[in-house]
Design a protein around this motif. Structure first.
Motif, PDB file in Angstrom:
ATOM      1  N   ASP A  16       0.858  -1.187   0.000  1.00  0.00           N
ATOM      2  CA  ASP A  16       0.000   0.000   0.000  1.00  0.00           C
ATOM      3  C   ASP A  16       0.892   1.235   0.000  1.00  0.00           C
ATOM      4  OD1 ASP A  16      -1.810   2.035   0.338  1.00  0.00           O
ATOM      5  OD2 ASP A  16      -2.758   1.183   2.127  1.00  0.00           O
ATOM      6  N   LYS A  17       1.157   1.768  -1.187  1.00  0.00           N
ATOM      7  CA  LYS A  17       2.033   2.936  -1.290  1.00  0.00           C
ATOM      8  C   LYS A  17       1.351   4.219  -0.827  1.00  0.00           C
ATOM      9  CE  LYS A  17       1.074   3.803  -6.175  1.00  0.00           C
ATOM     10  NZ  LYS A  17       1.649   3.865  -7.513  1.00  0.00           N
ATOM     11  N   TYR A  18       0.050   4.167  -0.587  1.00  0.00           N
ATOM     12  CA  TYR A  18      -0.688   5.352  -0.157  1.00  0.00           C
ATOM     13  C   TYR A  18      -0.805   5.468   1.356  1.00  0.00           C
ATOM     14  CZ  TYR A  18      -1.780   5.384  -5.086  1.00  0.00           C
ATOM     15  OH  TYR A  18      -1.662   5.378  -6.443  1.00  0.00           O
ATOM     16  N   ASN A  19      -0.482   4.404   2.079  1.00  0.00           N
ATOM     17  CA  ASN A  19      -0.512   4.449   3.536  1.00  0.00           C
ATOM     18  C   ASN A  19       0.793   3.846   4.054  1.00  0.00           C
ATOM     19  OD1 ASN A  19      -0.921   4.346   6.264  1.00  0.00           O
ATOM     20  ND2 ASN A  19      -2.987   3.515   6.125  1.00  0.00           N
ATOM     21  N   LEU A  20       1.767   4.708   4.285  1.00  0.00           N
ATOM     22  CA  LEU A  20       3.092   4.273   4.722  1.00  0.00           C
ATOM     23  C   LEU A  20       3.282   4.403   6.228  1.00  0.00           C
ATOM     24  CD1 LEU A  20       5.184   5.807   1.798  1.00  0.00           C
ATOM     25  CD2 LEU A  20       4.353   3.455   2.046  1.00  0.00           C
ATOM     26  N   ASP A  21       2.214   4.524   6.951  1.00  0.00           N
ATOM     27  CA  ASP A  21       2.249   4.670   8.401  1.00  0.00           C
ATOM     28  C   ASP A  21       2.494   3.314   9.060  1.00  0.00           C
ATOM     29  OD1 ASP A  21       1.863   5.261  11.069  1.00  0.00           O
ATOM     30  OD2 ASP A  21      -0.125   6.137  10.799  1.00  0.00           O
ATOM     31  N   ALA A  22       3.554   3.211   9.858  1.00  0.00           N
ATOM     32  CA  ALA A  22       3.880   1.964  10.556  1.00  0.00           C
ATOM     33  C   ALA A  22       2.755   1.539  11.494  1.00  0.00           C
ATOM     34  CB  ALA A  22       5.183   2.121  11.334  1.00  0.00           C
ATOM     35  N   HIS A  23       2.016   2.492  12.017  1.00  0.00           N
ATOM     36  CA  HIS A  23       0.913   2.165  12.919  1.00  0.00           C
ATOM     37  C   HIS A  23      -0.177   1.359  12.210  1.00  0.00           C
ATOM     38  CE1 HIS A  23       3.106   5.125  15.128  1.00  0.00           C
ATOM     39  NE2 HIS A  23       2.290   5.074  16.157  1.00  0.00           N
ATOM     40  N   HIS A  24      -0.289   1.549  10.902  1.00  0.00           N
ATOM     41  CA  HIS A  24      -1.282   0.791  10.147  1.00  0.00           C
ATOM     42  C   HIS A  24      -0.925  -0.704  10.139  1.00  0.00           C
ATOM     43  CE1 HIS A  24      -4.606   0.228   7.451  1.00  0.00           C
ATOM     44  NE2 HIS A  24      -3.822  -0.393   6.574  1.00  0.00           N
ATOM     45  N   GLU A  25       0.364  -1.023  10.041  1.00  0.00           N
ATOM     46  CA  GLU A  25       0.799  -2.423  10.121  1.00  0.00           C
ATOM     47  C   GLU A  25       0.399  -3.025  11.464  1.00  0.00           C
ATOM     48  OE1 GLU A  25       5.015  -2.315   9.493  1.00  0.00           O
ATOM     49  OE2 GLU A  25       4.811  -2.235   7.310  1.00  0.00           O
ATOM     50  N   THR A  26       0.634  -2.272  12.529  1.00  0.00           N
ATOM     51  CA  THR A  26       0.286  -2.737  13.878  1.00  0.00           C
ATOM     52  C   THR A  26      -1.218  -2.956  14.006  1.00  0.00           C
ATOM     53  OG1 THR A  26       2.170  -1.518  14.761  1.00  0.00           O
ATOM     54  CG2 THR A  26       0.470  -2.200  16.336  1.00  0.00           C
ATOM     55  N   LYS A  27      -1.985  -2.031  13.463  1.00  0.00           N
ATOM     56  CA  LYS A  27      -3.441  -2.144  13.499  1.00  0.00           C
ATOM     57  C   LYS A  27      -3.905  -3.406  12.753  1.00  0.00           C
ATOM     58  CE  LYS A  27      -7.563   0.377  12.021  1.00  0.00           C
ATOM     59  NZ  LYS A  27      -8.051   1.553  11.299  1.00  0.00           N
ATOM     60  N   LEU A  28      -3.343  -3.645  11.577  1.00  0.00           N
ATOM     61  CA  LEU A  28      -3.705  -4.838  10.802  1.00  0.00           C
ATOM     62  C   LEU A  28      -3.308  -6.120  11.540  1.00  0.00           C
ATOM     63  CD1 LEU A  28      -2.765  -3.769   7.175  1.00  0.00           C
ATOM     64  CD2 LEU A  28      -5.062  -4.058   8.123  1.00  0.00           C
ATOM     65  N   LYS A  29      -2.141  -6.113  12.154  1.00  0.00           N
ATOM     66  CA  LYS A  29      -1.685  -7.277  12.914  1.00  0.00           C
ATOM     67  C   LYS A  29      -2.650  -7.589  14.055  1.00  0.00           C
ATOM     68  CE  LYS A  29       2.030  -8.971  15.780  1.00  0.00           C
ATOM     69  NZ  LYS A  29       3.338  -8.745  16.359  1.00  0.00           N
ATOM     70  N   LYS A  30      -3.046  -6.582  14.801  1.00  0.00           N
ATOM     71  CA  LYS A  30      -3.981  -6.781  15.918  1.00  0.00           C
ATOM     72  C   LYS A  30      -5.327  -7.298  15.422  1.00  0.00           C
ATOM     73  CE  LYS A  30      -1.826  -3.637  19.126  1.00  0.00           C
ATOM     74  NZ  LYS A  30      -1.842  -2.430  19.901  1.00  0.00           N
ATOM     75  N   GLU A  31      -5.782  -6.786  14.288  1.00  0.00           N
ATOM     76  CA  GLU A  31      -7.046  -7.249  13.716  1.00  0.00           C
ATOM     77  C   GLU A  31      -6.945  -8.719  13.288  1.00  0.00           C
ATOM     78  OE1 GLU A  31     -11.033  -7.140  12.316  1.00  0.00           O
ATOM     79  OE2 GLU A  31      -9.928  -5.980  13.788  1.00  0.00           O
ATOM     80  N   LEU A  32      -5.836  -9.092  12.674  1.00  0.00           N
ATOM     81  CA  LEU A  32      -5.635 -10.491  12.290  1.00  0.00           C
ATOM     82  C   LEU A  32      -5.571 -11.398  13.511  1.00  0.00           C
ATOM     83  CD1 LEU A  32      -3.061 -10.266   9.371  1.00  0.00           C
ATOM     84  CD2 LEU A  32      -5.332 -11.299   9.276  1.00  0.00           C
ATOM     85  N   GLU A  33      -4.878 -10.961  14.544  1.00  0.00           N
ATOM     86  CA  GLU A  33      -4.793 -11.751  15.777  1.00  0.00           C
ATOM     87  C   GLU A  33      -6.175 -11.935  16.392  1.00  0.00           C
ATOM     88  OE1 GLU A  33      -0.240 -10.604  17.121  1.00  0.00           O
ATOM     89  OE2 GLU A  33      -1.901  -9.414  17.900  1.00  0.00           O
ATOM     90  N   ARG A  34      -7.001 -10.903  16.330  1.00  0.00           N
ATOM     91  CA  ARG A  34      -8.363 -11.005  16.855  1.00  0.00           C
ATOM     92  C   ARG A  34      -9.164 -12.027  16.044  1.00  0.00           C
ATOM     93  NH1 ARG A  34     -13.180  -9.751  15.696  1.00  0.00           N
ATOM     94  NH2 ARG A  34     -12.725  -8.529  13.853  1.00  0.00           N
ATOM     95  N   ILE A  35      -9.061 -11.948  14.725  1.00  0.00           N
ATOM     96  CA  ILE A  35      -9.806 -12.850  13.847  1.00  0.00           C
ATOM     97  C   ILE A  35      -9.339 -14.299  14.015  1.00  0.00           C
ATOM     98  CG2 ILE A  35     -10.177 -13.482  11.410  1.00  0.00           C
ATOM     99  CD1 ILE A  35     -10.077 -10.431  10.807  1.00  0.00           C
ATOM    100  N   LEU A  36      -8.029 -14.497  14.109  1.00  0.00           N
ATOM    101  CA  LEU A  36      -7.470 -15.851  14.172  1.00  0.00           C
ATOM    102  C   LEU A  36      -7.585 -16.485  15.546  1.00  0.00           C
ATOM    103  CD1 LEU A  36      -4.310 -15.304  11.959  1.00  0.00           C
ATOM    104  CD2 LEU A  36      -6.421 -16.514  11.335  1.00  0.00           C
ATOM    105  N   GLY A  37      -7.763 -15.669  16.570  1.00  0.00           N
ATOM    106  CA  GLY A  37      -7.922 -16.214  17.915  1.00  0.00           C
ATOM    107  C   GLY A  37      -6.657 -16.898  18.410  1.00  0.00           C
ATOM    108  N   ASP A  38      -6.786 -18.125  18.859  1.00  0.00           N
ATOM    109  CA  ASP A  38      -5.665 -18.878  19.423  1.00  0.00           C
ATOM    110  C   ASP A  38      -4.814 -19.454  18.296  1.00  0.00           C
ATOM    111  OD1 ASP A  38      -4.018 -20.067  21.260  1.00  0.00           O
ATOM    112  OD2 ASP A  38      -5.287 -21.837  21.505  1.00  0.00           O
ATOM    113  N   PHE A  39      -4.001 -18.606  17.694  1.00  0.00           N
ATOM    114  CA  PHE A  39      -3.163 -18.983  16.560  1.00  0.00           C
ATOM    115  C   PHE A  39      -1.785 -19.389  17.060  1.00  0.00           C
ATOM    116  CE2 PHE A  39      -0.744 -17.825  12.609  1.00  0.00           C
ATOM    117  CZ  PHE A  39      -1.382 -18.721  11.762  1.00  0.00           C
ATOM    118  N   SER A  40      -1.214 -20.433  16.508  1.00  0.00           N
ATOM    119  CA  SER A  40       0.039 -21.014  16.999  1.00  0.00           C
ATOM    120  C   SER A  40       1.272 -20.155  16.779  1.00  0.00           C
ATOM    121  CB  SER A  40       0.297 -22.360  16.317  1.00  0.00           C
ATOM    122  OG  SER A  40      -0.777 -23.221  16.500  1.00  0.00           O
TER     123      SER A  40
END
Length: 140
Positions: A16-40
């Motif tokens: 995503d060349k239009y959103n280069l904010d590192a915080h966006h990566e963190t936000k996406l990671k947290k959202e994935l962790e929430r969706i995946l739940g108890d992921f190994s």
């Protein structure tokens, strides 16, 4: 050997060349962790459009910005690991593997000299050989 043996994390990449904010990566990671739940595995979420901002501090030399996700994968350190898999809207998967899949299936670790240095390659391949002694390591 356990199928999960030696896997320290799962790389989730996007471009995503239009959103280069590192915080966006963190936000996406947290959202994935929430969706995946108890992921190994630990998730490593990286926007390939912003790798050039931190690459030098991690690997010791600057790189130019990647122009696409494919260009990023093209530069990954070994031919066997330069692979991306994307789930398409139709439910099918697209595999991007610029060096093919033969090395992966044959357990061959071969340097991709497009970007990586000899030192980085040798450190990675030595570490992997210790974990998986059946790997065939191709010298630099």
């Amino acid at each position: 050997m356990d199928l999960e043996y030696g896997i320290s994390d799962i790389d989730i990449i996007y471009y995503d060349k239009y959103n280069l904010d590192a915080h966006h990566e963190t936000k996406l990671k947290k959202e994935l962790e929430r969706i995946l739940g108890d992921f190994s595995f630990k998730l490593d979420v990286k926007n390939q459009a912003r790798v050039h901002f931190w690459y030098e501090s991690k690997f010791g030399f600057p790189i130019k910005p990647y122009m696409s996700i494919e260009k990023a994968i093209d530069s990954w350190p070994t031919t066997a690991t330069a692979i991306g898999v994307r789930l398409e809207h139709n439910g099918l998967y697209t595999i991007y593997s610029p060096y093919g899949l033969n090395d992966l299936f044959a357990m061959v670790v071969r340097p991709n000299k497009l970007l990586v240095t000899k030192e980085i390659y040798e450190n990675k391949s030595t570490k992997w050989k210790e974990k998986w002694p059946l790997l065939e390591i191709i010298a630099w």
